[in-house]
Design a protein around this motif. Structure first.
Motif, PDB file in Angstrom:
ATOM      1  N   THR A  87      -6.988  31.934  24.070  1.00  0.00           N
ATOM      2  CA  THR A  87      -5.830  31.194  24.567  1.00  0.00           C
ATOM      3  C   THR A  87      -4.749  31.154  23.495  1.00  0.00           C
ATOM      4  N   VAL A  88      -3.539  31.551  23.891  1.00  0.00           N
ATOM      5  CA  VAL A  88      -2.391  31.526  22.999  1.00  0.00           C
ATOM      6  C   VAL A  88      -1.232  30.856  23.717  1.00  0.00           C
TER       7      VAL A  88
ATOM      8  N   LEU B 261      -3.253  30.579  18.603  1.00  0.00           N
ATOM      9  CA  LEU B 261      -2.013  30.847  17.904  1.00  0.00           C
ATOM     10  C   LEU B 261      -0.840  30.438  18.781  1.00  0.00           C
ATOM     11  N   VAL B 262       0.222  29.964  18.148  1.00  0.00           N
ATOM     12  CA  VAL B 262       1.462  29.617  18.843  1.00  0.00           C
ATOM     13  C   VAL B 262       2.553  30.550  18.338  1.00  0.00           C
ATOM     14  N   ALA B 263       3.250  31.215  19.265  1.00  0.00           N
ATOM     15  CA  ALA B 263       4.383  32.084  18.915  1.00  0.00           C
ATOM     16  C   ALA B 263       5.655  31.416  19.391  1.00  0.00           C
ATOM     17  N   VAL B 264       6.608  31.264  18.492  1.00  0.00           N
ATOM     18  CA  VAL B 264       7.830  30.539  18.796  1.00  0.00           C
ATOM     19  C   VAL B 264       9.029  31.478  18.664  1.00  0.00           C
ATOM     20  N   ASP B 265       9.861  31.486  19.686  1.00  0.00           N
ATOM     21  CA  ASP B 265      11.098  32.264  19.666  1.00  0.00           C
ATOM     22  C   ASP B 265      12.146  31.455  18.910  1.00  0.00           C
ATOM     23  N   SER B 266      11.951  31.384  17.609  1.00  0.00           N
ATOM     24  CA  SER B 266      12.839  30.624  16.743  1.00  0.00           C
ATOM     25  C   SER B 266      12.504  30.971  15.295  1.00  0.00           C
ATOM     26  N   PRO B 267      13.481  30.956  14.406  1.00  0.00           N
ATOM     27  CA  PRO B 267      13.192  31.252  12.999  1.00  0.00           C
ATOM     28  C   PRO B 267      12.247  30.228  12.387  1.00  0.00           C
ATOM     29  N   ARG B 268      11.365  30.703  11.496  1.00  0.00           N
ATOM     30  CA  ARG B 268      10.469  29.815  10.754  1.00  0.00           C
ATOM     31  C   ARG B 268      11.117  29.320   9.479  1.00  0.00           C
TER      32      ARG B 268
ATOM     33  N   MET C 211       2.318  36.581  24.753  1.00  0.00           N
ATOM     34  CA  MET C 211       1.681  37.907  24.678  1.00  0.00           C
ATOM     35  C   MET C 211       1.713  38.441  23.246  1.00  0.00           C
ATOM     36  N   THR C 212       2.813  38.217  22.548  1.00  0.00           N
ATOM     37  CA  THR C 212       2.908  38.650  21.155  1.00  0.00           C
ATOM     38  C   THR C 212       1.899  37.885  20.304  1.00  0.00           C
ATOM     39  N   ALA C 213       1.747  36.589  20.568  1.00  0.00           N
ATOM     40  CA  ALA C 213       0.738  35.803  19.859  1.00  0.00           C
ATOM     41  C   ALA C 213      -0.655  36.355  20.126  1.00  0.00           C
ATOM     42  N   GLN C 214      -0.921  36.685  21.385  1.00  0.00           N
ATOM     43  CA  GLN C 214      -2.238  37.228  21.728  1.00  0.00           C
ATOM     44  C   GLN C 214      -2.487  38.548  21.001  1.00  0.00           C
ATOM     45  N   GLN C 215      -1.491  39.412  20.996  1.00  0.00           N
ATOM     46  CA  GLN C 215      -1.648  40.679  20.283  1.00  0.00           C
ATOM     47  C   GLN C 215      -1.846  40.434  18.788  1.00  0.00           C
ATOM     48  N   HIS C 216      -1.161  39.428  18.250  1.00  0.00           N
ATOM     49  CA  HIS C 216      -1.298  39.121  16.828  1.00  0.00           C
ATOM     50  C   HIS C 216      -2.725  38.672  16.500  1.00  0.00           C
ATOM     51  N   THR C 217      -3.320  37.874  17.379  1.00  0.00           N
ATOM     52  CA  THR C 217      -4.699  37.434  17.134  1.00  0.00           C
ATOM     53  C   THR C 217      -5.683  38.603  17.185  1.00  0.00           C
ATOM     54  N   ARG C 218      -5.267  39.714  17.773  1.00  0.00           N
ATOM     55  CA  ARG C 218      -6.125  40.902  17.895  1.00  0.00           C
ATOM     56  C   ARG C 218      -5.730  42.003  16.905  1.00  0.00           C
TER      57      ARG C 218
ATOM     58  N   VAL D 280       7.156  38.545  13.751  1.00  0.00           N
ATOM     59  CA  VAL D 280       6.005  39.303  14.259  1.00  0.00           C
ATOM     60  C   VAL D 280       6.399  40.000  15.545  1.00  0.00           C
ATOM     61  N   VAL D 281       6.160  41.310  15.602  1.00  0.00           N
ATOM     62  CA  VAL D 281       6.464  42.106  16.788  1.00  0.00           C
ATOM     63  C   VAL D 281       5.227  42.922  17.173  1.00  0.00           C
ATOM     64  N   PRO D 282       5.091  43.273  18.453  1.00  0.00           N
ATOM     65  CA  PRO D 282       3.983  44.145  18.844  1.00  0.00           C
ATOM     66  C   PRO D 282       4.034  45.463  18.063  1.00  0.00           C
ATOM     67  N   ALA D 283       2.861  46.011  17.762  1.00  0.00           N
ATOM     68  CA  ALA D 283       2.796  47.261  17.004  1.00  0.00           C
ATOM     69  C   ALA D 283       3.222  48.457  17.853  1.00  0.00           C
ATOM     70  N   GLY D 284       3.087  48.343  19.150  1.00  0.00           N
ATOM     71  CA  GLY D 284       3.466  49.447  20.033  1.00  0.00           C
ATOM     72  C   GLY D 284       3.426  49.028  21.476  1.00  0.00           C
TER      73      GLY D 284
END
Length: 175
Positions: free
Chosen positions: A6-7, A52-59, A152-159, A169-173
Motif C-alpha cells: 500500500t502506497v 511510502l508516501v509520494a507528494v507532488d511538492s518540493p521536499r 504509482m511512483t511511490a509503489q515503483q519506488h518501493t520496488r 523521484v521518477v519512474p525508471a522507465g
C-alpha cells in the motif's frame, strides 16, 4: 486493510482546493479522496500506514540566493518542464512525515512518452487507462490523476523501479 504494497500519492493544493489523495494497493485503487486539508492527509497516513508516501511538492527549497534546485534543472533538461522552487527566504517548508518528492508530469512522460499535441487532460486520462488499475472511478479530474501518478511512483519506488534526480523521484522507465 493495508498491506506492505500500500502506497499513497498526494497532489498538494491550496487552502481552497485542498489536497487530493490516492491510496493504491498493488494495482487496486483502495481510495481516491478529494479536497483534504493537511491534517486530514496526516490522519490518512496514520490510519493506513502506507509503505511510502509520494507528494507532488518540493521536499526542500532552492539553495539560498537561488531560484531553482539542481534536481529541477536536470529534470527540466532530461524529461520535461517543471516549475522552479524558490529559496527558503521565500518559502516556509517543513516535513510532516517521511515522503518522496515526485513530479507527476515526469511520471506520465516516462510511462507513456511526451504529451505531444494532446491536452494534458486527454494525455493523463489515456495514461491512466493504460495503467490498468482496478477501482479507479470512471471520472477523475487532473489533480486526482496526479495523485494516482504520485502513488504509482511511490509503489515503483518501493520496488526499486525509480530513478532519483536529486530529491525528485521518477519512474525508471515505461510501466
Amino acid at each position: 486493510m493495508t498491506t506492505d504494497h500500500t502506497v499513497m500519492g498526494v497532489d498538494v493544493g491550496g487552502r481552497r482546493k485542498g489536497f487530493d489523495v490516492a491510496l493504491l494497493d498493488d494495482r487496486d485503487m483502495a481510495a481516491l479522496i478529494r479536497g483534504q486539508d493537511r491534517e486530514a492527509v496526516v490522519e490518512l497516513v496514520s490510519i493506513h500506514q502506507p509503505a511510502l508516501v509520494a507528494v507532488d511538492s518540493p521536499r526542500s527549497c532552492a539553495p539560498e540566493g537561488h531560484s531553482t534546485r539542481e534536481c529541477e534543472r536536470e529534470l527540466n533538461t532530461s524529461i520535461c518542464g517543471i516549475r522552479w522552487t524558490p529559496d527558503t527566504k521565500r518559502v516556509d517548508a517543513a516535513a510532516y512525515f517521511p515522503v518522496i518528492e515526485v513530479f507527476p508530469t515526469a511520471s506520465w512522460t516516462r510511462w507513456h512518452g511526451p504529451r505531444g499535441p494532446l491536452t494534458r487532460a486527454a494525455w493523463t486520462r489515456d495514461g491512466l487507462a493504460r495503467l490498468r488499475l482496478t477501482g479507479v472511478p470512471e471520472r477523475t479530474n487532473q489533480d486526482q490523476r496526479d495523485a494516482i501518478a504520485a502513488a504509482m511512483t511511490a509503489q515503483q519506488h518501493t520496488r526499486g523501479l525509480t530513478q532519483e534526480i536529486g530529491e525528485i523521484v521518477v519512474p525508471a522507465g515505461r510501466w
